[in-house]
Design a protein around this motif. Structure first.
Motif, PDB file in Angstrom:
ATOM      1  N   SER A  63       8.133   8.232  -8.729  1.00  0.00           N
ATOM      2  CA  SER A  63       9.277   7.445  -9.383  1.00  0.00           C
ATOM      3  C   SER A  63       9.939   6.683  -8.235  1.00  0.00           C
ATOM      4  CB  SER A  63       9.916   8.482  -9.774  1.00  0.00           C
ATOM      5  OG  SER A  63      10.742   9.500  -8.149  1.00  0.00           O
ATOM      6  N   LEU A  64       9.428   6.386  -7.528  1.00  0.00           N
ATOM      7  CA  LEU A  64      10.497   5.666  -6.359  1.00  0.00           C
ATOM      8  C   LEU A  64      10.266   3.750  -6.464  1.00  0.00           C
ATOM      9  CD1 LEU A  64      11.229   8.567  -3.456  1.00  0.00           C
ATOM     10  CD2 LEU A  64      12.779   7.102  -5.024  1.00  0.00           C
ATOM     11  N   ASN A  65       9.045   4.558  -7.409  1.00  0.00           N
ATOM     12  CA  ASN A  65       8.150   2.719  -6.872  1.00  0.00           C
ATOM     13  C   ASN A  65       8.809   2.368  -8.350  1.00  0.00           C
ATOM     14  OD1 ASN A  65       7.069   0.336  -6.990  1.00  0.00           O
ATOM     15  ND2 ASN A  65       4.744   1.574  -6.781  1.00  0.00           N
ATOM     16  N   ALA A  66      10.089   1.057  -7.586  1.00  0.00           N
ATOM     17  CA  ALA A  66      10.456   0.260  -8.900  1.00  0.00           C
ATOM     18  C   ALA A  66       9.872  -0.978  -9.354  1.00  0.00           C
ATOM     19  CB  ALA A  66      12.429  -0.489  -8.547  1.00  0.00           C
ATOM     20  N   PRO A  67       9.133  -1.379  -8.395  1.00  0.00           N
ATOM     21  CA  PRO A  67       8.470  -2.673  -9.650  1.00  0.00           C
ATOM     22  C   PRO A  67       7.465  -2.418 -10.106  1.00  0.00           C
ATOM     23  CG  PRO A  67       8.615  -2.801  -6.864  1.00  0.00           C
ATOM     24  CD  PRO A  67       9.042  -1.381  -6.971  1.00  0.00           C
ATOM     25  N   SER A  68       6.685  -1.236 -10.093  1.00  0.00           N
ATOM     26  CA  SER A  68       5.472  -0.163 -10.464  1.00  0.00           C
ATOM     27  C   SER A  68       6.046   0.331 -11.571  1.00  0.00           C
ATOM     28  CB  SER A  68       4.973   1.162 -10.165  1.00  0.00           C
ATOM     29  OG  SER A  68       3.968   0.786 -10.924  1.00  0.00           O
ATOM     30  N   ARG A  69       7.442   0.829 -12.287  1.00  0.00           N
ATOM     31  CA  ARG A  69       8.257   1.403 -12.604  1.00  0.00           C
ATOM     32  C   ARG A  69       8.331  -0.033 -13.403  1.00  0.00           C
ATOM     33  NH1 ARG A  69      11.957   6.290 -12.625  1.00  0.00           N
ATOM     34  NH2 ARG A  69      11.950   6.209 -14.246  1.00  0.00           N
ATOM     35  N   ARG A  70       9.193  -1.709 -13.721  1.00  0.00           N
ATOM     36  CA  ARG A  70       9.676  -2.319 -14.068  1.00  0.00           C
ATOM     37  C   ARG A  70       8.363  -3.354 -14.326  1.00  0.00           C
ATOM     38  NH1 ARG A  70      12.896  -4.127  -9.456  1.00  0.00           N
ATOM     39  NH2 ARG A  70      11.573  -4.644  -8.605  1.00  0.00           N
ATOM     40  N   ALA A  71       7.543  -2.695 -13.986  1.00  0.00           N
ATOM     41  CA  ALA A  71       5.822  -4.213 -14.453  1.00  0.00           C
ATOM     42  C   ALA A  71       5.512  -3.063 -16.035  1.00  0.00           C
ATOM     43  CB  ALA A  71       4.678  -3.386 -13.586  1.00  0.00           C
ATOM     44  N   SER A  87       5.488  13.671  -0.634  1.00  0.00           N
ATOM     45  CA  SER A  87       5.873  14.748  -2.455  1.00  0.00           C
ATOM     46  C   SER A  87       6.421  13.029  -2.888  1.00  0.00           C
ATOM     47  CB  SER A  87       7.202  15.405  -2.230  1.00  0.00           C
ATOM     48  OG  SER A  87       7.139  16.185  -3.670  1.00  0.00           O
ATOM     49  N   ARG A  88       5.964  13.072  -4.427  1.00  0.00           N
ATOM     50  CA  ARG A  88       6.025  12.016  -5.351  1.00  0.00           C
ATOM     51  C   ARG A  88       6.336  13.191  -6.938  1.00  0.00           C
ATOM     52  NH1 ARG A  88       1.246   8.067  -7.583  1.00  0.00           N
ATOM     53  NH2 ARG A  88       1.361   9.521  -9.883  1.00  0.00           N
ATOM     54  N   ASP A  89       7.499  12.717  -7.612  1.00  0.00           N
ATOM     55  CA  ASP A  89       7.475  12.988  -8.491  1.00  0.00           C
ATOM     56  C   ASP A  89       6.740  11.934  -8.951  1.00  0.00           C
ATOM     57  OD1 ASP A  89       9.336  14.412  -7.887  1.00  0.00           O
ATOM     58  OD2 ASP A  89      11.217  14.273  -7.360  1.00  0.00           O
ATOM     59  N   THR A  90       6.526  11.943 -10.220  1.00  0.00           N
ATOM     60  CA  THR A  90       5.713  11.373 -11.045  1.00  0.00           C
ATOM     61  C   THR A  90       6.729  10.364 -12.286  1.00  0.00           C
ATOM     62  OG1 THR A  90       3.490  11.845 -10.069  1.00  0.00           O
ATOM     63  CG2 THR A  90       3.596  10.396 -12.305  1.00  0.00           C
ATOM     64  N   ALA A  91       6.742   9.460 -12.724  1.00  0.00           N
ATOM     65  CA  ALA A  91       7.158   9.098 -14.048  1.00  0.00           C
ATOM     66  C   ALA A  91       5.559   8.583 -14.520  1.00  0.00           C
ATOM     67  CB  ALA A  91       7.733   7.373 -13.521  1.00  0.00           C
ATOM     68  N   ILE A  98       2.607  15.628  -7.270  1.00  0.00           N
ATOM     69  CA  ILE A  98       1.568  15.327  -6.177  1.00  0.00           C
ATOM     70  C   ILE A  98       2.384  15.263  -4.506  1.00  0.00           C
ATOM     71  CG2 ILE A  98       0.026  13.153  -5.635  1.00  0.00           C
ATOM     72  CD1 ILE A  98       0.189  12.447  -8.236  1.00  0.00           C
ATOM     73  N   VAL A  99       0.965  15.265  -3.908  1.00  0.00           N
ATOM     74  CA  VAL A  99       1.401  15.393  -2.507  1.00  0.00           C
ATOM     75  C   VAL A  99       0.323  14.423  -1.381  1.00  0.00           C
ATOM     76  CG1 VAL A  99       1.415  16.272  -0.272  1.00  0.00           C
ATOM     77  CG2 VAL A  99       2.317  17.620  -1.992  1.00  0.00           C
ATOM     78  N   TYR A 100       1.138  13.648  -1.136  1.00  0.00           N
ATOM     79  CA  TYR A 100      -0.020  11.975  -1.049  1.00  0.00           C
ATOM     80  C   TYR A 100       0.581  11.420  -0.017  1.00  0.00           C
ATOM     81  CZ  TYR A 100       2.598   8.065  -3.219  1.00  0.00           C
ATOM     82  OH  TYR A 100       3.534   7.556  -3.322  1.00  0.00           O
ATOM     83  N   LYS A 101      -0.254  11.197   1.297  1.00  0.00           N
ATOM     84  CA  LYS A 101       0.196  10.317   2.391  1.00  0.00           C
ATOM     85  C   LYS A 101       1.148  11.136   2.646  1.00  0.00           C
ATOM     86  CE  LYS A 101      -1.135   5.970   1.048  1.00  0.00           C
ATOM     87  NZ  LYS A 101      -0.898   4.571   1.129  1.00  0.00           N
ATOM     88  N   TRP A 128       0.439  -0.949   0.131  1.00  0.00           N
ATOM     89  CA  TRP A 128       0.066  -0.099   0.353  1.00  0.00           C
ATOM     90  C   TRP A 128       0.571   1.095   0.100  1.00  0.00           C
ATOM     91  CZ3 TRP A 128      -4.858  -0.924  -0.645  1.00  0.00           C
ATOM     92  CH2 TRP A 128      -6.272  -2.289  -0.289  1.00  0.00           C
ATOM     93  N   THR A 129       1.630   0.818   0.250  1.00  0.00           N
ATOM     94  CA  THR A 129       2.873   1.956  -0.332  1.00  0.00           C
ATOM     95  C   THR A 129       2.617   3.243  -0.429  1.00  0.00           C
ATOM     96  OG1 THR A 129       4.807   0.966   1.577  1.00  0.00           O
ATOM     97  CG2 THR A 129       5.052   2.946   0.813  1.00  0.00           C
ATOM     98  N   TYR A 130       2.463   2.925  -2.054  1.00  0.00           N
ATOM     99  CA  TYR A 130       2.981   3.899  -3.230  1.00  0.00           C
ATOM    100  C   TYR A 130       0.940   3.549  -4.206  1.00  0.00           C
ATOM    101  CZ  TYR A 130       8.195   2.995  -3.193  1.00  0.00           C
ATOM    102  OH  TYR A 130       8.910   2.684  -2.669  1.00  0.00           O
ATOM    103  N   LEU A 131      -0.040   3.677  -3.297  1.00  0.00           N
ATOM    104  CA  LEU A 131      -0.903   3.660  -3.381  1.00  0.00           C
ATOM    105  C   LEU A 131      -1.711   4.870  -3.193  1.00  0.00           C
ATOM    106  CD1 LEU A 131      -2.122  -0.137  -2.992  1.00  0.00           C
ATOM    107  CD2 LEU A 131      -2.183   1.226  -5.446  1.00  0.00           C
ATOM    108  N   PRO A 132      -2.636   5.235  -3.505  1.00  0.00           N
ATOM    109  CA  PRO A 132      -3.103   7.018  -2.808  1.00  0.00           C
ATOM    110  C   PRO A 132      -3.688   6.239  -1.477  1.00  0.00           C
ATOM    111  CG  PRO A 132      -4.483   6.095  -4.956  1.00  0.00           C
ATOM    112  CD  PRO A 132      -3.022   4.786  -5.013  1.00  0.00           C
TER     113      PRO A 132
END
Length: 236
Positions: free
Chosen positions: A160-168, A190-194, A184-187, A62-66
């Motif tokens: 951008s830090l979610n390596a499994p999502s980028r690989r998928a 700060s989020r940089d979005t790929a 985005i700001v979430y949880k 759940w770390t990278y989910l909104p």
């Protein structure tokens, strides 16, 4: 590639004289060999999804989910809100073998005028991740977007830090387009979005690769793939 110029000798994009806005996606079932995508129904799918997530060792998925993680009541409320939404439009992934819901995903940021939509809220339980169902669920939504609805662009975005999502995204054939800094700001972070995408011109070759990968001949008696999706994409 030749450059198109207007009457002022300015470069312009490809003309689309036959273009019309595309239909909105509907709440309908999409069937595959391994799974069926059903419109999310909070009451009907709640117990299955709760049980599927109770199989997780911890809350890291759940770390990278909104949203999330949730307790049981919070999860019920979340599913009810998701069911009522039309954008995002949520689907439950049903394992055809067990008949149980094992995850969800959604079509979102739907722009019929431009023929653009995004896949998001990819919430796959341990029972779904790294299985043929996982790949097929994405294929079913892509096929619906491109072949049934006639959309031109299909997006994937992630932290951008979610390596499994980028690989998928890359495994599924999405092309990396760049980084939107501080998007985005979430949880409380700060989020940089790929950004990744597939466009309609790329889809026929990708569809061929998916169909070959999902074919029964691509799996041995133990259910292990004979050829990777990446290999089949290169051949296509």
């Amino acid at each position: 590639m030749s450059v198109r110029l207007n009457e002022f000798q300015q470069p312009v994009g490809e003309p689309l004289p036959e273009w019309t806005p595309r239909p909105l996606p509907e709440r309908m079932a999409l069937a595959g060999r391994f799974c069926v995508l059903e419109p999310l129904e909070s009451v009907r799918h709640y117990e299955d999804l709760l049980a599927a997530w109770r199989g997780a060792e911890d809350d890291r998925d759940w770390t990278y989910l909104p949203a999330g993680p949730f307790n049981a009541e919070e999860f019920r409320d979340y599913l009810a809100r998701a069911e009522a939404s039309r954008d995002p439009l949520h689907f439950a992934v049903i394992d055809r073998q067990s008949g149980r819901a094992v995850g969800t995903l959604a079509l979102m940021r739907i722009e019929p005028a431009h023929g653009v939509m995004e896949v998001g809220y990819v919430t796959f339980s341990p029972a779904l991740k790294r299985t043929p169902l996982s790949t097929e669920s994405h294929f079913l939504l892509m096929r619906y977007a491109f072949d049934r609805l006639g959309y031109r662009r299909y997006e994937w975005k992630c932290d951008s830090l979610n390596a499994p999502s980028r690989r998928a995204a890359e495994r599924l054939g999405f092309r990396y387009e760049g980084l939107f800094r501080q998007a985005i700001v979430y949880k409380g972070r700060s989020r940089d979005t790929a950004w990744f995408s597939i466009i309609d011109k790329e889809w026929p070759a990708l569809r061929e690769a998916f169909e070959r990968w999902l074919d029964v001949s691509n799996f041995d008696a133990a259910g292990v793939q004979r050829h990777s999706l990446a290999d089949l994409r290169q051949r296509a």
